[in-house]
Design an enzyme around this catalytic site. Structure first.
Site: not given
Length: 725
Positions: A469, A512, A681-682
């Site tokens: 996602g 990524a 993301g994190e």
């Protein structure tokens, strides 16, 4: 020379797979059409510790459609653990139904297979277990501190002389910060369809790391890795809960072997509280010392967490404390208590999300004690060296994140004295926090297939990477488009199949950077080989179609490999960020609103601002959830979770969220990898909770060190000593 409309990295394009998703054509784990599929339903224990001494399957066996009831008595023999409480990893084996022992409330004790989902569910409710309960079970961390143990030598970090550091300090604070159990609940339920056919296993599964799932399945069933194929085309969110193989998948494979048909197992939302991972509770004691000038002299961070009684997981809550600030004297220690609860594992930013709450609140507390601006205090203690590893950072723009964020937020207008900014019944506060998250880059393989029809070349990228996602399909399509100088609609990206080249999968903010560098390597190798074959200079500008024509080819394939180099190993590679929050707290009810948030990140080259923005918004929302509501409650007598649905486990909704500004600093970290990419993301969730908690203190003068911060806690708390009210 033709000019192609390439849509390379850095452009905020829409997701290439969006049409498939919104029209329902993207196939998730439980949606594959498989002939002769049947359904399995797991049965959960109703005690926290003990033994099964009787099983009655008679009623369930008489039901129409029931094919098999599997318990420890008839289950396939699986590989067991070779030592007590082994470390849980993403490729660990996952034995299940192997004995009559029960280790926690909700552990799988049976699996019913039937022709339909409804038959399986009803039959599962009719299977009755008789237990001999062991009343020595324990599941409250605060009550079992004496059982703590040191999980590994790496659990302790020490540098300098802590005692000397505190003796040099003009101000010292020491506080305890508590974070509760939290659960990941991705939109897609955990699900699998498993087919055991002549010793070969095909599994459609919702897994974040395909290759590790293959290793786990082959290891659990003691079959060659080559005989296992895992397919995960689309994953509807994970947040760490789908990193490793969970027991429902193993039971589905086992059942397929036993009934000779494909078996689908879907974990219910309620079962996801006991069977698919969580973030454990933590008790963190932080002690800081600093001189009047604001220079930190000593830092101590002690963490107490729990693991299950069967496997070991240690969330590295001290990771940020080790490297974040320029403090010569520091210790970080982490201890675990085995408890009769479900096995914890990684949840978004494991270590940083929880550890940063303790560290960044403590920094705020010490700044206030020193009467310093907490923003200036952080800048005063900036460092360009990772003191825990004695290595330079590959790049560190933390000060820039803080100062640019402060300007955007309007930090200078803030009243530093708590409880002094009021509007009617509202107490208004402003908080800041700094963030850091390691930016891993892992070995990644990729294959590019070129096919030419007329003058049009289609490039198909294959790798076993997953899109959970986050936009993997899109950023990879952009990478291939840029590297081959072809338009985006000439690129096909195929992911999530263990038949494709191996990648590290999605997790830990490594996806990524790893994926895109792997894809670039395959594309570069294709161009390089085609040019070399025709003695064309490396720097000659020539289209892909012309290259294939000159090679008299209509199709061509090339593979690539990307992995960290020696420069990467010589540096500490992190993404950095800063969070600013404005809260309004009702002084009479304790109700509060998050009015504004500003997030600034330096995370290398941003591949697609639109997908990156979505990642950060998600992180900020989860961080807000840590403060507003998220907690899993344990029933203290039986050890079961009493929060078992979204009716009682609350997460933020749109109305809970503020006006959010997200800023990405322009950066390309070529030490991190060739494309200059870092994870984001994190980073997005890291220290968000501290920023909000610090804003609440600034508004009310009350320090709440136990998450979540509820109105009830705010009403019960006293203002801190020294706060005027």
């Amino acid at each position: 020379m033709k000019t192609n409309n390439a849509s390379g990295v850095g452009n905020a394009i829409n997701r290439v797979e969006s049409h498939l998703k919104v029209t329902g054509l993207a196939t998730y784990a439980s949606e594959f059409k498989v002939d002769k599929k049947v359904y399995g339903q797991g049965i959960n224990s109703t005690i926290a510790k003990g033994e099964i001494i009787g099983i009655n399957t008679s009623k369930a066996e008489k039901l129409k459609g029931v094919l098999k009831i599997i318990t420890y008595k008839n289950a396939e023999k699986l590989k067991g653990f070779d030592k007590e409480r082994p470390v849980l990893a993403t490729d660990s084996i996952a034995p299940v139904l192997q004995s009559n022992k029960v280790h926690y409330y909700g552990e799988y004790v049976g699996f019913v297979v039937a022709e339909t989902f409804e038959q399986a569910q009803y039959a599962a409710s009719l299977v009755k277990f008789k237990y001999k309960e062991d009343d020595s079970a324990h599941f409250i961390l605060e009550q079992n501190k004496e059982k703590a143990y040191k999980p590994s030598e790496e659990s302790d970090h020490q540098r300098g002389n802590l005692k000397k550091g505190f003796s040099e300090a003009d101000a010292i604070i020491e506080q305890t910060y508590n974070t509760p159990i939290e659960h990941q609940h991705p939109m897609e339920l955990h699900a699998t369809i498993a087919n055991w056919n002549n010793g070969k296993v095909l599994v459609y599964a919702s897994q974040q790391i395909v290759d590790d799932a293959v290793i786990a399945i082959s290891g659990t069933f003691l079959i060659p890795k080559k005989d296992v194929r895992v397919v995960a085309k689309y994953v509807g969110g994970g947040f760490g809960s789908k990193l490793n193989v969970e027991r429902h998948l193993i039971m589905a494979v086992m059942a397929s072997k036993m009934v000779g048909r494909p078996v689908q197992a879907t974990v219910t939302r309620s079962q996801m509280f006991t069977n698919t991972g969580l973030r454990q509770s933590n008790i963190q004691v932080v002690k800081l010392g600093a001189k009047k000038s604001g220079q930190l002299t000593a830092l101590s961070h002690e963490i107490l967490s729990y693991t299950s009684t069967t496997q070991e997981f240690q969330e590295p809550c001290g990771s940020m404390s080790k490297m974040m600030y320029n403090v010569a004297n520091a210790t970080v220690s982490e201890r675990l208590v085995p408890m009769n609860l479900q096995q914890p594992f990684s949840m978004r930013a494991p270590g940083e999300a929880t550890g940063s709450f303790a560290l960044e609140c403590a920094i705020d507390e010490l700044a206030w004690k020193l009467k310093m601006d907490p923003l200036a205090f952080r800048i005063e203690n900036d460092t360009q060296e990772d003191l825990s590893k004695e290595r330079p950072f590959s790049s560190r723009l933390l000060v820039e994140c803080l100062t640019i964020g402060a300007d955007e937020f309007g930090w200078k207008k803030r009243n530093q004295a708590p409880r002094t900014n009021k509007k009617g019944n509202w107490l208004i506060g402003y908080g800041v926090s700094a963030a850091a998250r390691e930016a891993p880059f892992n070995e990644t393989h990729a294959k590019i297939l070129l096919d030419m029809e007329g003058d049009t070349v289609t490039a198909t990228l294959q790798m076993d990477a997953t899109d959970i996602g986050t936009g993997s399909y899109t950023i990879l399509a952009q990478t291939v488009s840029e590297c081959l100088n072809i338009s985006l609609n000439q690129v096909v990206v195929e992911l999530g199949d263990s038949d494709y080249p191996i990648t590290p999968g999605s997790g830990g903010s490594w996806g990524a950077a790893s994926y895109c560098n792997g894809a670039k390597s395959a594309c570069d190798n294709a161009i390089r080989t085609l040019k070399k074959n025709r003695n064309i200079a490396k720097d000659e500008d020539i289209t892909l179609a012309e290259l294939l024509k000159m090679n008299q080819l209509t199709s061509f394939e090339s593979e690539g490999l990307a992995k960290p180099d020696s420069e990467f190993e010589k540096h500490s590679v992190f993404s950095f960020g800063a969070n600013f929050t404005e809260v309004w707290v009702d002084k009479d009810t304790g109700m509060y609103k998050i009015k504004r948030m500003v997030n600034v990140g330096s995370a290398g080259k941003i591949l697609n601002p639109k997908t990156a923005y979505g990642q950060v918004i998600g992180g900020l929302t989860m961080g807000a959830g840590m403060v507003i509501a998220e907690q899993t409650r344990i029933e203290p007598n039986f050890g079961n979770f009493i929060t078992r649905s979204f009716a009682d486990y609350h997460v933020p909704v749109n109305l809970d969220m503020a006006n959010v500004d997200v800023i990405f600093l322009p950066e390309e970290d070529k030490v991190a990898n060739k494309m200059g990419i870092k994870g984001i993301g994190e980073l997005g969730i890291t220290s968000v909770a501290a920023s909000i908690a610090n804003a609440i203190f600034n508004a009310t003068g009350k320090r709440i060190r136990d998450l979540p911060i509820t109105p009830e806690k705010l009403l019960m708390a006293e203002v801190e000593d020294g706060v005027k009210h």
